[in-house]
Scaffold this motif. Sequence first.
Motif, mmCIF file in Angstrom:
data_model
loop_
_atom_site.group_PDB
_atom_site.id
_atom_site.type_symbol
_atom_site.label_atom_id
_atom_site.label_comp_id
_atom_site.label_asym_id
_atom_site.label_seq_id
_atom_site.Cartn_x
_atom_site.Cartn_y
_atom_site.Cartn_z
ATOM 1 N N ASN A 144 36.075 42.173 47.782
ATOM 2 C CA ASN A 144 36.277 41.628 46.854
ATOM 3 C C ASN A 144 35.370 41.182 45.542
ATOM 4 O O ASN A 144 34.014 40.750 47.069
ATOM 5 C CB ASN A 144 37.435 40.460 47.522
ATOM 6 C CG ASN A 144 36.984 38.915 47.942
ATOM 7 O OD1 ASN A 144 36.262 38.175 46.975
ATOM 8 N ND2 ASN A 144 36.801 39.546 49.364
ATOM 9 N N PRO A 145 35.216 40.484 44.723
ATOM 10 C CA PRO A 145 33.961 39.636 44.264
ATOM 11 C C PRO A 145 33.249 38.556 44.909
ATOM 12 O O PRO A 145 32.510 38.266 43.860
ATOM 13 C CB PRO A 145 34.328 39.847 42.720
ATOM 14 C CG PRO A 145 35.508 40.418 42.746
ATOM 15 C CD PRO A 145 35.756 40.098 43.586
ATOM 16 N N PHE A 146 34.247 37.684 45.330
ATOM 17 C CA PHE A 146 34.132 36.296 45.888
ATOM 18 C C PHE A 146 33.811 36.023 46.693
ATOM 19 O O PHE A 146 32.272 35.458 47.757
ATOM 20 C CB PHE A 146 35.774 35.193 45.601
ATOM 21 C CG PHE A 146 35.997 36.111 44.555
ATOM 22 C CD1 PHE A 146 35.911 35.765 42.891
ATOM 23 C CD2 PHE A 146 37.538 36.474 43.982
ATOM 24 C CE1 PHE A 146 36.203 36.464 41.893
ATOM 25 C CE2 PHE A 146 38.205 36.634 43.211
ATOM 26 C CZ PHE A 146 37.163 36.681 42.264
ATOM 27 N N ILE A 193 41.233 41.901 50.390
ATOM 28 C CA ILE A 193 41.779 42.311 48.567
ATOM 29 C C ILE A 193 42.773 43.061 48.621
ATOM 30 O O ILE A 193 43.983 42.872 47.935
ATOM 31 C CB ILE A 193 40.276 43.657 48.071
ATOM 32 C CG1 ILE A 193 40.926 43.441 46.646
ATOM 33 C CG2 ILE A 193 40.322 44.792 48.747
ATOM 34 C CD1 ILE A 193 40.655 41.828 45.826
ATOM 35 N N VAL A 198 44.979 34.166 48.026
ATOM 36 C CA VAL A 198 44.618 33.973 46.910
ATOM 37 C C VAL A 198 43.451 33.303 46.385
ATOM 38 O O VAL A 198 43.272 32.372 44.796
ATOM 39 C CB VAL A 198 45.912 32.651 46.238
ATOM 40 C CG1 VAL A 198 47.448 32.630 46.831
ATOM 41 C CG2 VAL A 198 45.801 31.434 47.425
ATOM 42 N N PHE A 199 42.599 33.271 46.887
ATOM 43 C CA PHE A 199 40.885 33.540 46.378
ATOM 44 C C PHE A 199 40.682 32.579 46.698
ATOM 45 O O PHE A 199 39.381 31.540 45.178
ATOM 46 C CB PHE A 199 40.507 33.896 45.674
ATOM 47 C CG PHE A 199 40.807 35.856 46.502
ATOM 48 C CD1 PHE A 199 40.013 36.659 47.254
ATOM 49 C CD2 PHE A 199 41.070 36.842 46.099
ATOM 50 C CE1 PHE A 199 39.937 38.001 47.684
ATOM 51 C CE2 PHE A 199 41.525 38.263 46.036
ATOM 52 C CZ PHE A 199 40.575 38.296 47.362
#
Lengths: 358, 510
Positions: A144-146, A193, A198-199
């Motif tokens: 994921n990007p985070f 991901i 919910v990041f």
Amino acid sequence: MKGVMGVELIKLIIDGKEVEAPAGSTVLQAAENAGINIPRLCYDPELSKLGACRLCVVEIEGNRLLPASCVTPVMQGMVVNTESPAVIEARRTILELTIANHPLDCMTCDKMGDCKLAEYAYRYGVKESPFEGEKHDYVIDDSNPFIIRDLNKCILCGACVRACEEMTGADNLSYLNRGFHRKATTAADVPYIDSDCVFCGQCVAVCPTGALTEKTMSGLARRWDIDRVRTTCPFCGTGCNFDLAVKDKKVIGVLSNPDSPVNGRSLCVKGRFGWDYIYNENRLTTPLIKKNGKFEHASWDEAYDLIALKFNEIKDKYGPDSFAALSSARCTNEENFLVQKFSRAVMGTNNVDHCART
Amino acid sequence: MFLIGTNPTEAHPVIGYKMRQAARNGAKMVVCDPRHIDLVDEADYWLRLKPGTDIPLLNGLMHIIIKEGLEDKKFIEERTENYEELKAIVESYTPERVAELTGLSVDDLYAVARLYATTDKAMIFYTLGITEHICGTRNVMSCANLAMLTGHLGRPGTGVCPQRGQNNVQGACDMGALPNVYSGYQAVTVDAAREKHEQAWGASLPNKVGLKIPEMFAAAHDGKVKAMYILGENPVLTDPDANHIRAALEHLEFLVVQELFLTETAQYADVILPAASFAECDGTFSNTERRVQRVRKAIEPIPGQANWQTICQMVTRIGYPMNYDSPKEIWDEMASLSPSMAGINYDRIDQQNSIQWPCPTLEHPGTPVLHVGKFTRGLGSFQPSEHIPPGEMPDAEYPFLLSTGRILQHYNVTTPYSKGISSIWNKEMSELNPVDAEKLGVKTGEQVKVTSRRGEAVTQIKVTDRVLPGVIWMSFHYNATPTNALTSHHLDPITGTGEYKVAAVKIEKL
């Protein structure tokens, strides 16, 4: 003896110092209130008590064992020693056991400088582990990007599991397997991901090691090189505070600030990870003036001159109420104050509003 | 916790976390929402009412409370007026009639009425699900009626809590970016307030209330408003009935937009001034609890200067010298003119992290709970309402009910510029009930065209029973799916708030 709100105060001695603590508090909390810092990995003041890492063990007179201070309640007349030779030896052993299965690549670890494990290894002079055995070889989850999740660096303190359940209530993390294979992970052990994540990033905020780190900050700064600028989130009306992480005059991430009055360390995906819109390449950097239907770059002076000419012309021709201003619920108080002052005092109209009703 | 028309875990996530924690720690939770929002799973009662039937529900609860003698007679007697009118109006909202209007069960109505009335600390939370209706103001008043009827006001843990939408929507109101008041809610029609501002600003000020947003666009449409200045708003994507907004902007002789990006609205500008983001400016935001907190400059402004500097330079060029050294000085001028915020300054905020107004003096600690002992107007006035159905309901031609809102991952139209967020959440996934999806022959991920009397939009569908049959639920974050091209032109007559929550549409598979 009664303290404030009728809670009984317990007297005890910690490291030779007479200390008072409310009944029901733990030895760790009592020590902390007295300015004595006991090492801890799994203890977190905002999370339920686990007593798992054992690093916070102390010596209590009359007790043959070394109890974990984070789960030991204070008792009247207790005599506690937080740094006795036996305690130090125990802590060294615990740290040696922990790093036996922890990569020692601290030189390139993004958490270096803010890693509890490294801090305590330094404090107790633990350079390497005498214990040899199998090491984990988990695939790093950067799906994921985070968030980068490197379970090889996980010490199973369970802070992420508790934060996910107790702070956010997302219940996305739990423990899987037993013994050496035990891991703190998502249901069905899928990458973040593909999970119900919910990041919010609370797991990252509470992780004491480099197991969970902010992907945007990866490789950009050692923790001690980061300037932290405390500010208020620009998205919803909750009013969360956080620190912008700044390196070389550039924002590289968002870090929780536990002193935030509204939110403590909690944030949502937007507040923690949505800030990068500020560096979107489509940001406007110069004034633009529309000529023949197309926008052309202009100087500030050209833009102001045209605005002054047109606004004054229209006001003179059609009257003050031919002007209207839309201010912004996303901008600061000070900017909004200026916009209404401009509309009223300069353009001469009360035609000023913002999206207050939507 | 009585939640009505609010979806905190998505629209105000951290408030949502706290509510979830409270529910898990034993606090009772009632969720009134047609949609299966996340907090339904934590709730003791889920009142899945039909969209647009909030007043009948609230009247019905009050009917039961009065019939069962659960009202707070002392509070009503000492602190309110107009109770007899309330009693007369809710009289006809019998549980049976309300069940019919709302689609709820009589048993649930009784249970929730009793629970709310007999809980010592009960609080009502609402958001746009209450206000974005043709009867939005009446909905809010009905919530207040319920709280006053039971004395759930003026104590910690009670009250009516609107969760304000944007980061600084509270502050923009507090600062007087409204057509009827100066900062601190001082009416432009009151001579003393106007004269004070005239003296401070050295200008003569108008005494006529100005136009609200929908009136501005209507006036632009009609050629009465000729020039506009728009700071950091994108009404083409966010205001209802977008085609009407576009036409209005086209009619303007001159439009200035101060913005971060070349937005859909900025496209209509004659001059665009580049704006600085929150990370580039000093200042303050005021949250939903009237809590004033600092915004601090972390990096140099990308356009070279902060927004307050741009506004000052523009205004000075227009002919009114506007000179400030810093946002702190702007705040101090505002505070000197606004009695309710006179005690707040940057030094105090830096020391305490935040202060909640009213805070009239430097010694005042701020005010976390409003209406303690007395309402601002003196006695709390019951303002009862009859049921007011939505302005537009589904019919043969437009058989679906469109309702709109925000999703967790986006905030209005800024977050799509976040690379991380937009790499995952990059297209509208409108929610449609499996029953309807089967009839239309669409699966999750497939596209449909949604058409209302005002416009159309293409969207992907997510098949889910979060929504009732006959309903499509859409967010408004993506410019590829301009949901507000569809939304209703009906407005609340008092506030001018659009009825975003109910419109009639038809859906065709693509």
